[in-house]
Design a protein around this motif. Structure first.
Motif, PDB file in Angstrom:
ATOM      1  N   ALA A  50      47.426  43.173  36.584  1.00  0.00           N
ATOM      2  CA  ALA A  50      48.018  43.884  37.945  1.00  0.00           C
ATOM      3  C   ALA A  50      46.726  44.422  38.583  1.00  0.00           C
ATOM      4  CB  ALA A  50      49.127  45.010  37.428  1.00  0.00           C
ATOM      5  N   LYS A  51      45.829  44.985  37.780  1.00  0.00           N
ATOM      6  CA  LYS A  51      44.585  45.273  38.449  1.00  0.00           C
ATOM      7  C   LYS A  51      43.833  44.052  39.214  1.00  0.00           C
ATOM      8  CE  LYS A  51      40.562  47.465  39.505  1.00  0.00           C
ATOM      9  NZ  LYS A  51      40.802  48.083  40.982  1.00  0.00           N
ATOM     10  N   ILE A  52      43.896  42.969  38.690  1.00  0.00           N
ATOM     11  CA  ILE A  52      43.175  41.887  39.253  1.00  0.00           C
ATOM     12  C   ILE A  52      43.889  41.373  40.318  1.00  0.00           C
ATOM     13  CG2 ILE A  52      42.256  39.637  38.782  1.00  0.00           C
ATOM     14  CD1 ILE A  52      40.852  42.027  37.217  1.00  0.00           C
ATOM     15  N   VAL A  53      45.080  41.291  40.434  1.00  0.00           N
ATOM     16  CA  VAL A  53      45.739  40.716  41.522  1.00  0.00           C
ATOM     17  C   VAL A  53      46.399  41.714  42.537  1.00  0.00           C
ATOM     18  CG1 VAL A  53      46.681  38.959  40.063  1.00  0.00           C
ATOM     19  CG2 VAL A  53      48.275  41.123  40.589  1.00  0.00           C
ATOM     20  N   GLU A  54      45.735  42.971  42.389  1.00  0.00           N
ATOM     21  CA  GLU A  54      46.272  44.142  43.408  1.00  0.00           C
ATOM     22  C   GLU A  54      45.962  43.711  44.801  1.00  0.00           C
ATOM     23  OE1 GLU A  54      44.344  47.821  42.690  1.00  0.00           O
ATOM     24  OE2 GLU A  54      42.294  46.736  42.745  1.00  0.00           O
ATOM     25  N   CYS A  55      44.489  43.017  45.093  1.00  0.00           N
ATOM     26  CA  CYS A  55      44.104  42.882  46.410  1.00  0.00           C
ATOM     27  C   CYS A  55      44.529  41.380  46.656  1.00  0.00           C
ATOM     28  CB  CYS A  55      42.824  43.248  46.610  1.00  0.00           C
ATOM     29  SG  CYS A  55      42.691  45.014  46.686  1.00  0.00           S
ATOM     30  N   GLY A  56      45.364  40.714  46.266  1.00  0.00           N
ATOM     31  CA  GLY A  56      45.773  39.252  46.390  1.00  0.00           C
ATOM     32  C   GLY A  56      44.554  38.421  46.283  1.00  0.00           C
ATOM     33  N   GLY A  57      44.043  37.775  47.462  1.00  0.00           N
ATOM     34  CA  GLY A  57      43.013  36.626  47.027  1.00  0.00           C
ATOM     35  C   GLY A  57      41.583  37.215  46.899  1.00  0.00           C
ATOM     36  N   GLN A  58      41.502  38.581  47.067  1.00  0.00           N
ATOM     37  CA  GLN A  58      40.190  39.202  46.711  1.00  0.00           C
ATOM     38  C   GLN A  58      39.477  38.555  45.295  1.00  0.00           C
ATOM     39  OE1 GLN A  58      39.331  42.975  48.453  1.00  0.00           O
ATOM     40  NE2 GLN A  58      38.136  43.679  46.764  1.00  0.00           N
ATOM     41  N   CYS A  59      40.120  38.508  44.420  1.00  0.00           N
ATOM     42  CA  CYS A  59      39.657  37.947  43.165  1.00  0.00           C
ATOM     43  C   CYS A  59      39.278  36.443  43.119  1.00  0.00           C
ATOM     44  CB  CYS A  59      40.609  38.393  42.243  1.00  0.00           C
ATOM     45  SG  CYS A  59      42.215  37.469  42.072  1.00  0.00           S
ATOM     46  N   THR A  60      39.341  35.529  44.222  1.00  0.00           N
ATOM     47  CA  THR A  60      39.292  34.371  44.288  1.00  0.00           C
ATOM     48  C   THR A  60      37.861  34.104  45.008  1.00  0.00           C
ATOM     49  OG1 THR A  60      40.013  33.976  46.658  1.00  0.00           O
ATOM     50  CG2 THR A  60      41.622  34.042  44.670  1.00  0.00           C
ATOM     51  N   THR A  61      37.539  32.896  45.031  1.00  0.00           N
ATOM     52  CA  THR A  61      36.063  32.584  45.822  1.00  0.00           C
ATOM     53  C   THR A  61      36.325  32.561  47.266  1.00  0.00           C
ATOM     54  OG1 THR A  61      36.519  30.420  45.605  1.00  0.00           O
ATOM     55  CG2 THR A  61      35.342  31.248  43.893  1.00  0.00           C
ATOM     56  N   ASN A  62      37.454  32.523  47.883  1.00  0.00           N
ATOM     57  CA  ASN A  62      37.900  32.665  49.372  1.00  0.00           C
ATOM     58  C   ASN A  62      39.002  33.544  49.497  1.00  0.00           C
ATOM     59  OD1 ASN A  62      38.163  32.163  52.070  1.00  0.00           O
ATOM     60  ND2 ASN A  62      38.719  30.120  51.842  1.00  0.00           N
ATOM     61  N   PRO A  63      38.598  34.927  49.641  1.00  0.00           N
ATOM     62  CA  PRO A  63      39.631  36.003  49.927  1.00  0.00           C
ATOM     63  C   PRO A  63      40.604  35.616  51.090  1.00  0.00           C
ATOM     64  CG  PRO A  63      37.411  36.862  49.492  1.00  0.00           C
ATOM     65  CD  PRO A  63      37.262  35.331  49.621  1.00  0.00           C
ATOM     66  N   ARG A  64      40.399  34.846  52.282  1.00  0.00           N
ATOM     67  CA  ARG A  64      40.912  34.723  53.256  1.00  0.00           C
ATOM     68  C   ARG A  64      41.947  33.405  53.203  1.00  0.00           C
ATOM     69  NH1 ARG A  64      35.922  34.241  57.135  1.00  0.00           N
ATOM     70  NH2 ARG A  64      35.151  32.859  55.398  1.00  0.00           N
ATOM     71  N   ALA A  65      42.029  32.981  52.089  1.00  0.00           N
ATOM     72  CA  ALA A  65      42.800  31.870  51.863  1.00  0.00           C
ATOM     73  C   ALA A  65      44.453  32.095  51.389  1.00  0.00           C
ATOM     74  CB  ALA A  65      42.073  30.718  50.930  1.00  0.00           C
ATOM     75  N   GLY A  66      44.629  33.287  51.329  1.00  0.00           N
ATOM     76  CA  GLY A  66      45.909  33.560  50.785  1.00  0.00           C
ATOM     77  C   GLY A  66      45.935  34.449  49.342  1.00  0.00           C
TER      78      GLY A  66
END
Length: 453
Positions: free
Chosen positions: A201-217
């Motif tokens: 839950a902590k990792i996904v709280e900001c959606g795509g911010q935990c990915t290499t391209n946060p703007r992609a969804g």
């Protein structure tokens, strides 16, 4: 007799409701078997105004656009939709605002979804000071400060959300909630282990911010008995062990622990492993229940009324000695206000911010040498709007023509607006950084299940 599933898939489409997301990413999340849609609806990042005034930061049309897509998705897949911190600050007015939008969409789309509202606003008179303690760096709370708040909210954990789901809600619109509780409620209700659930839950709280391209969804997290797996909803996007682990650094004092109302997330022994080029597996997370359940309180009060003026300087002579000019401006404003409208230091305050020079970092700014141009913002604060504006008007000629002491002519600076003075209205400040001990996780919150079927 129903049994708990082996895993639960949490679809988080975006970091904040109203920020927008590609519709196809949500469709892909449903195709991957999402069991719940969870999205945060608020934040304190933009300051105390939204809590104090009880208004939303996001545009109604933007929230409606996102909600329409998510309500359709929830109805199509037959899965619950959970929104936390409705209306930015999670006040009762914020919950009602999002609920009104939701009802309009349900009616227009002909969707048969049962709605639950969870209210988190608190009345100062009903809070027991003896059970409230400060969080650093706040001090002890007194009754005067508590009652000065225009709005107070309690930050709920997962329990009120889970209770609403158990009661039959298809859509849960919660007041102020921890970002993690919004994503944790459903998998905890379905029996998933607390350690992996809270960490995911902590990792996904900001959606795509935990990915290499946060703007992609957004992302999809799958929680099971031993850990969780996370992947982006955009096939072209990726999660890496670094991008996932890094999110434990986001808005935390300690990257290995984080406190929730019910206890503490412990991830010091967690292992992050790439399953392939896009997905990451995490195991070893723990959750330590607290001996005493506490709810964090947030409150904001009016500190005065503000008027702003903004002028721009490009005169190279002034810019070469901008510190001298700004010191003279401060001195002249005080003298002119005293001499023209008879106000002293206790009647108002003002701040001068020099954008393009040091307005962001102040004395920490590493830049050297004179700037090319500087925007000067004057912020005047007083007990009432009329006084703040009067002070700003007195300062008007100074912000238009004030020379440095060695200049033998009057420069012409550039106001950004006409009129030069902009009344900003009431100004708020956060005054609560405290927790209150509660007899049960749901005692401060009110759940209203609508019979709209």
């Amino acid at each position: 007799m129903a049994t708990n599933p082996d895993s639960v898939r949490i679809l988080v489409p975006v970091g904040m409701l109203g920020a927008g997301f590609p519709p196809e990413t949500v469709a892909r999340g449903l195709a991957l078997g999402a069991d719940v849609i969870a999205v945060d609806g608020g934040s304190t990042d933009s300051g105390p105004y939204y809590l104090g005034a009880g208004t939303a930061k996001t545009a109604r049309a933007a929230v409606a656009r996102d909600m329409r897509l998510l309500l359709r998705a929830a109805a199509t897949a037959g899965i619950p939709l959970i929104v936390g911190s409705c209306g930015t600050s999670g006040t009762d007015a914020g919950v009602d605002w999002v609920a009104g939008i939701t009802r309009e969409i349900l009616a227009a789309e002909g969707l048969d979804l049962r709605l639950a509202r969870i209210y988190s606003s608190q009345q100062a008179a009903e809070l027991d000071l003896d059970r409230i303690r400060p969080l650093p760096p706040a001090g002890e709370l007194d009754r005067v400060t508590l009652e000065s708040c225009a709005n107070i909210v309690g930050m709920m954990g997962h329990e009120p959300i889970a209770e609403a789901l158990t009661a039959g809600a298809d859509v849960v619109l919660a007041g102020r909630a921890t970002d993690t509780a919004v994503a944790a409620a459903y998998p905890l209700l379905k029996g998933m282990p607390a350690g992996p659930v809270w960490h995911a839950a902590k990792i996904v709280e900001c959606g795509g911010q935990c990915t290499t391209n946060p703007r992609a969804g957004g992302v999809l997290a799958t929680v099971d008995a031993t850990g969780f797996t996370i992947e982006p909803l955009d096939p072209a996007n990726a999660c890496t062990p670094t991008s996932v682990a890094a999110h434990m650094l986001y808005e935390t004092v300690n990257p290995f622990t984080m406190r929730e109302p019910a206890g503490t997330i412990e991830v010091g022994e967690a292992v992050y492993r790439a399953l392939d080029e896009r997905r990451v597996r995490v195991e070893g997370s723990r959750f330590e229940p607290a001996a005493q359940h506490t709810i964090k309180l947030e409150g904001a009060r009016i500190t005065g009324y503000e008027t702003m003026s903004f002028t721009a300087i490009r005169d190279p002579h002034i810019l070469g000695q901008i510190d001298t000019w700004a010191a003279l401006l401060r001195k002249m404003i005080s003298e002119w206000v005293s001499g023209t409208i008879g106000l002293g230091e206790g009647d108002y305050t003002f701040d001068i911010r020099r954008y393009g020079y040091d307005a962001i970092l102040g004395e920490l700014d590493p830049a050297a040498g004179p700037p090319r141009e500087v925007g000067v913002m004057l912020l005047v604060r007083a007990a009432d709007q009329e006084t703040a504006t009067a002070v700003a008007k007195v300062a008007n000629p100074l912000m238009l023509h004030l020379p440095t002491p060695d200049m033998d002519y009057l420069p012409s600076l550039a106001f950004a607006t006409s009129p030069a003075e902009t009344e900003r209205g009431a100004v708020y400040e956060f005054v609560l950084n405290h927790v209150v001990e509660v007899p049960s996780p749901t005692s401060l919150f009110r759940i209203c299940l609508e019979d709209n079927r």
